[in-house]
Design a protein around this motif. Structure first.
Motif, PDB file in Angstrom:
ATOM      1  N   UNK A   6       0.805  -1.223   0.000  1.00 30.92           N
ATOM      2  CA  UNK A   6       0.000   0.000   0.000  1.00 30.92           C
ATOM      3  C   UNK A   6       0.841   1.278   0.000  1.00 30.92           C
ATOM      4  N   UNK A   7       2.170   1.124  -0.187  1.00 28.21           N
ATOM      5  CA  UNK A   7       3.091   2.262  -0.281  1.00 28.21           C
ATOM      6  C   UNK A   7       3.139   3.086   1.003  1.00 28.21           C
ATOM      7  N   UNK A   8       2.857   2.444   2.146  1.00 31.37           N
ATOM      8  CA  UNK A   8       2.979   3.135   3.425  1.00 31.37           C
ATOM      9  C   UNK A   8       4.432   3.203   3.882  1.00 31.37           C
ATOM     10  N   UNK A   9       5.254   2.345   3.320  1.00 36.40           N
ATOM     11  CA  UNK A   9       6.689   2.336   3.581  1.00 36.40           C
ATOM     12  C   UNK A   9       7.410   2.167   2.246  1.00 36.40           C
ATOM     13  N   UNK A  10       8.675   2.593   2.207  1.00 35.86           N
ATOM     14  CA  UNK A  10       9.445   2.505   0.961  1.00 35.86           C
ATOM     15  C   UNK A  10      10.102   1.140   0.774  1.00 35.86           C
ATOM     16  N   UNK A  11      10.403   0.470   1.882  1.00 33.11           N
ATOM     17  CA  UNK A  11      11.085  -0.828   1.824  1.00 33.11           C
ATOM     18  C   UNK A  11      10.815  -1.561   3.122  1.00 33.11           C
TER      19      UNK A  11
END
Length: 320
Positions: free
Chosen positions: A113-118
């Protein structure tokens, strides 16, 4: 709520100029920059940081999965990751799983969900088949041997390291060697089990299933190991313990039970934690802070798949 169009109108400039000021763009004249800053101050404008991240395609957040946040092993890994995150203006999102699969899936879903980059997974519970379903959503980095897979990792070769420790104990004269591990099903545990069986076959020693102790994670677990040893008719003369915390618990219990170390039972730990130095436990040193540092850089520079092996070092002390 005030938006950048309102700011532009108040300052008498274009929306583009306001955007450049907010993003610290150098090509804005001093008088226009000052007019924008005055307008921002007058209306107490606050940027929508989620919108900023969306426009840049980055959150500057790295997820870190650990089974236990209070275990010294993972504490040192986190220290290495956190130090590099600070230097590179990233923040960490800590996800503790207690080795519950759904918790790990929640962390993978955050990446989706793109809440974190990695996502850095310090100890895994999910299958590789499940991990593969999330690999396209962003970098997933592991603290285990992923050679042969298209996933980056910084790892210790636990087969090679375990063999090194077993051979050291054998040279010390031990022919009845047991070992203590945490999870029986973990990837590292499987490497260690293979090394143990291959070692026994190589030196022509019998295999004793009761010389293997599972579910050993903490200092208190050392007491349970000693209780089991006391009930054995034929006890091992040496134990290779994959956690310095557990090794310290075994050593402390041996002292209270009047078991002479290393004369009656030799003890060898893993990691070279501070407690191993304090209690003079022979151990294999893993530079965990350095491992954490490498994991972080693999997470933010995941253009190529890399596998970085960490070399362990034998630290000889009084318990062998």
């Amino acid at each position: 709520m005030t938006n950048i169009k309102d700011i532009a109108k108040m300052a008498g400039v274009s929306v583009t100029t306001v955007s450049r000021v907010l993003n610290e763009h150098p090509y804005v004249s001093a008088d226009k920059r000052e007019a924008v800053l005055r307008a921002i101050e007058r209306c107490n404008y606050q940027r929508n940081i989620n919108a900023v991240h969306l426009s840049k395609g980055k959150t500057f957040l790295i997820g870190v999965v650990v089974p236990f946040s209070n275990h010294p092993y993972f504490g040192l890994l986190l220290e290495g990751i956190a130090n590099e995150a600070l230097k590179n203006n990233y923040k960490l999102v800590l996800i503790q799983t207690n080795y519950e699969e759904m918790r790990e899936i929640e962390a993978l879903t955050m990446l989706k969900h793109k809440q974190i980059d990695a996502l850095i997974i310090c100890s895994r519970i999910c299958t590789w088949e499940l991990i593969e379903e999330y690999r396209s959503y962003g970098p997933i980095i592991f603290c285990e041997d992923t050679r042969g897979k298209k996933i980056s990792s910084t790892y210790v070769d636990h087969y090679k390291s375990f063999l090194k420790a077993l051979e050291y104990l054998y040279r010390k004269g031990h022919k009845k060697i047991g070992y203590c591990i945490g999870r029986k099903s973990g990837a590292n545990s499987k490497q260690r089990a293979a090394a143990y069986k291959d070692f026994l076959k190589k030196v022509n020693l019998p295999f004793h299933q009761d010389y293997i102790f599972h579910e050993c994670f903490n200092f208190e677990d050392g007491e349970g190991v000693v209780r089991r040893l006391r009930k054995m008719r034929s006890q091992p003369s040496a134990l290779l313990v994959t956690s310095d915390q557990v090794a310290a618990g075994i050593l402390t219990c041996c002292h209270s039970e009047n078991i002479a170390v290393p004369d009656e039972l030799a003890i060898m730990g893993f990691d070279n934690q501070p407690i191993a130095k304090l209690m003079k436990i022979t151990t294999l040193e893993i530079p965990l802070i350095e491992v954490g540092r490498k994991l972080f850089h693999q997470a933010i520079n995941d253009t190529n798949i890399t596998h970085e092996e960490i070399v362990v070092t034998l630290i000889e002390r009084q318990t062998v």
